[in-house]
Design an enzyme around this catalytic site. Structure first.
Site, PDB file in Angstrom:
ATOM      1  N   PHE A 162       0.859  -1.189   0.000  1.00 60.00           N
ATOM      2  CA  PHE A 162       0.000   0.000   0.000  1.00 60.00           C
ATOM      3  C   PHE A 162       0.889   1.230   0.000  1.00 60.00           C
ATOM      4  O   PHE A 162       1.646   1.463   0.942  1.00 60.00           O
ATOM      5  CB  PHE A 162      -0.954   0.052   1.199  1.00 60.00           C
ATOM      6  CG  PHE A 162      -1.829   1.279   1.136  1.00 60.00           C
ATOM      7  CD1 PHE A 162      -2.994   1.279   0.390  1.00 60.00           C
ATOM      8  CD2 PHE A 162      -1.454   2.464   1.765  1.00 60.00           C
ATOM      9  CE1 PHE A 162      -3.782   2.431   0.275  1.00 60.00           C
ATOM     10  CE2 PHE A 162      -2.238   3.624   1.650  1.00 60.00           C
ATOM     11  CZ  PHE A 162      -3.397   3.598   0.910  1.00 60.00           C
ATOM     12  N   ASP A 248       9.355   3.132   1.917  1.00 61.51           N
ATOM     13  CA  ASP A 248       8.156   3.910   2.208  1.00 61.51           C
ATOM     14  C   ASP A 248       7.863   3.760   3.697  1.00 61.51           C
ATOM     15  O   ASP A 248       7.271   2.785   4.141  1.00 61.51           O
ATOM     16  CB  ASP A 248       6.980   3.415   1.364  1.00 61.51           C
ATOM     17  CG  ASP A 248       5.686   4.194   1.665  1.00 61.51           C
ATOM     18  OD1 ASP A 248       5.665   4.964   2.649  1.00 61.51           O
ATOM     19  OD2 ASP A 248       4.700   4.007   0.921  1.00 61.51           O
ATOM     20  N   LYS A 289       2.514  11.312   7.113  1.00 62.48           N
ATOM     21  CA  LYS A 289       1.756  11.090   8.347  1.00 62.48           C
ATOM     22  C   LYS A 289       2.375  11.768   9.572  1.00 62.48           C
ATOM     23  O   LYS A 289       2.223  12.962   9.738  1.00 62.48           O
ATOM     24  CB  LYS A 289       1.533   9.590   8.546  1.00 62.48           C
ATOM     25  CG  LYS A 289       0.639   9.029   7.431  1.00 62.48           C
ATOM     26  CD  LYS A 289       0.090   7.649   7.684  1.00 62.48           C
ATOM     27  CE  LYS A 289      -0.958   7.321   6.623  1.00 62.48           C
ATOM     28  NZ  LYS A 289      -0.687   6.152   5.813  1.00 62.48           N
TER      29      LYS A 289
HETATM   30  C1  LIG Z   1      -0.879   6.204   4.283  1.00 62.20           C
HETATM   31  C2  LIG Z   1       0.218   5.685   3.451  1.00 62.20           C
HETATM   32  C3  LIG Z   1       0.556   6.285   2.212  1.00 62.20           C
HETATM   33  C4  LIG Z   1      -0.267   7.399   1.600  1.00 62.20           C
HETATM   34  O1  LIG Z   1      -0.322   8.543   2.361  1.00 62.20           O
HETATM   35  P1  LIG Z   1      -1.472   9.636   2.089  1.00 62.20           P
HETATM   36  O2  LIG Z   1      -1.074  10.794   2.943  1.00 62.20           O
HETATM   37  O3  LIG Z   1      -2.760   9.005   2.500  1.00 62.20           O
HETATM   38  O4  LIG Z   1      -1.436   9.941   0.636  1.00 62.20           O
HETATM   39  C5  LIG Z   1       1.654   5.805   1.537  1.00 62.20           C
HETATM   40  N1  LIG Z   1       2.379   4.773   2.009  1.00 62.20           N
HETATM   41  C6  LIG Z   1       2.077   4.158   3.173  1.00 62.20           C
HETATM   42  C7  LIG Z   1       2.933   3.041   3.648  1.00 62.20           C
HETATM   43  C8  LIG Z   1       0.983   4.582   3.927  1.00 62.20           C
HETATM   44  O5  LIG Z   1       0.666   3.954   5.056  1.00 62.20           O
END
Ligand SMILES: *Cc1c(COP(=O)(O)O)cnc(C)c1O
Length: 441
Positions: A162, A248, A289
């Site tokens: 994700f 990520d 985040k």
């Molecule tokens: C939440 C998330 C995203 C996307 O972030 P948004 O601010 O919702 O666009 C990307 N990668 C990971 C691992 C995430 O948990």
């Protein structure tokens, strides 16, 4: 005629404001249902206020937040230091665009690159934008520094990843719900199983591979923690093949897993604030985040000069990226992580939480397993992925004062703010235990 219309407007406004005062949770749910796109399926609670580890609904009921806005609110709700930083900057200068310099961006760039140990940062706003930025950066690096033929670059990604919701990102997802009828999709991605070093080694033999994009723990997929040494082995393979290792850490980053970064989580060093030994340090680090403590959308892509230098003026950007408010908020949010020792707290409370969950699981046939790292954990409910059991258990938890949500089917993620105390955590364990014991399928 005009008078009459004005009167009618005034009358209508009055009715609106009186109904607003009396609105219940049900009313707010109905109004969203009627006027908002149905792109989420929230639990039936309408929140009005947050402070630290707690949130309150419009009826005044208090809950423990065990989701933390998908780990954005690691520092706790409305952390006064972060909110103050935002308010002060918002009164002074909010946005200049990058057409001009501003006095917040440079100091933030120095701060954040030193904090995480990289030469340079590219500031964006949301996680998905930062992932998109990393993909563009990796491709450009491949053509300009690694002799890959134009338009041929491939990026390796993992099954059940994700990384966000943009067209390119859903192109390499294998979640049918996220993908269906959003094509045509962006080419240039190779998908391999997660936590599989051999599959990575095999994929790296293909032509034109430029990067490997990976979550150090797969959060959305259901908190899948890879085997000990997986990330270090993956990084070594990438290095051997001159391919960029892209982490990520939008969800795992910033103290959530008991280390500043989860990609650093499988080395043995004792420094909880270390952002990576050379064995696991990503070539490109993606953050979002919690970099803002959930106060304001801030994301960042970090890399060293030999990678970041390929981006030149005009080639990438964002109107809001690097805005003064975001910069001040991010500095305050990262200060809080360090000052309040949130990585250490997540480490200690995480061990306790999993031990307590295991004790509950041993005495119940409703839950099969607990897994996770630091305060990013999940329990696996003993039912099929299609069953409603996990959802119903979350409803029961909500009624008992704790908010959590299933990730996929029978998996419930537990990720409270990292400012939680041991006493609060044990109270949460008691709520979970009580709910599981009362629960009737
Ligand atoms: C939440 C998330 C995203 C996307 O972030 P948004 O601010 O919702 O666009 C990307 N990668 C990971 C691992 C995430 O948990």
């Amino acid at each position: 005629m005009t008078v009459l219309r004005d009167e009618r407007i005034t009358q209508k406004t009055n009715i609106m404001s009186t109904t607003m005062e009396k609105m219940t949770s049900k009313d707010y749910i109905n109004i969203e249902d009627e006027h908002g796109a149905h792109n989420y399926h929230p639990l039936g609670v309408v929140l009005k206020k947050g402070e630290g580890v707690y949130v309150w609904d419009v009826e005044g009921k208090k809950y423990y937040d065990f989701l933390s806005a998908y780990s954005a609110v690691n520092q706790g709700h409305c952390h006064p230091k972060i909110v103050d930083a935002m308010v002060e900057q918002a009164k002074t200068l909010t946005l200049t665009s990058r057409a001009f310099y501003n006095d917040a961006l440079g100091p933030y760039e120095k701060y954040v690159t030193e904090y995480f140990g990289f030469d340079k940062v590219l500031p964006m706003n949301t996680g998905a934008e930062a992932v998109e930025t990393a993909i563009k950066l990796c491709r450009k690096w491949a053509y300009e520094k690694n002799n890959i033929a134009e338009d041929k670059a491939q990026i390796i990604v993992c099954e059940n990843n994700f990384h966000g919701r943009t067209t390119t990102i859903v192109s390499f997802s294998n979640d049918p719900v996220a993908k269906k009828n959003f094509g045509p999709f962006t080419p240039g991605f190779i998908r391999i199983p997660y936590d599989d070093v051999d599959a990575l080694a095999e994929a790296l033999k293909k032509d034109n591979v430029a990067g490997f994009l990976v979550e150090p723990i797969q959060g959305e997929a259901g908190v899948y923690v890879p085997s000990e040494g997986y990330l270090a082995a993956a990084k070594a393979l990438c290095k051997e093949n001159n391919v960029l290792f892209i982490a990520d850490e939008v969800q795992t980053g910033i103290a959530r897993t008991g280390r500043l970064l989860a990609s650093c989580g499988n080395c043995s060093c004792e420094d909880k604030n270390c952002s990576g030994t050379p064995e696991v340090k990503p070539d490109i680090l993606i953050l979002g985040k919690a970099i803002s403590g959930g106060v304001y959308p801030v994301s960042a892509v970090l890399a060293d000069n030999h990678v970041m230098d390929v981006i030149k003026p005009g080639q990438h950007g964002s109107t809001f990226g690097g805005n003064p408010v975001g910069c001040k908020v991010a500095i305050a949010a990262l200060d809080v992580v360090r000052d309040e020792k949130l990585a250490e707290n997540a480490q200690v409370l995480g061990e306790l939480f999993r031990a307590e969950m295991q004790r509950i699981i041993d005495g119940s046939d409703l839950v099969l397993k607990v897994r996770g790292k630091g305060l990013l954990n999940a329990i696996i409910v003993n039912d099929t992925e299609e069953s409603e059991t996990a959802w119903n258990l979350c409803v029961a938890l909500m009624n008992n004062g704790l908010l959590a949500k299933p990730t996929h089917g029978n998996i419930i993620r537990f990720a409270p703010p990292l400012v939680m105390t041991k006493e609060q955590l044990l109270e949460c364990v008691a709520i979970i235990e009580k709910t599981i014991n009362e629960f009737k399928r």
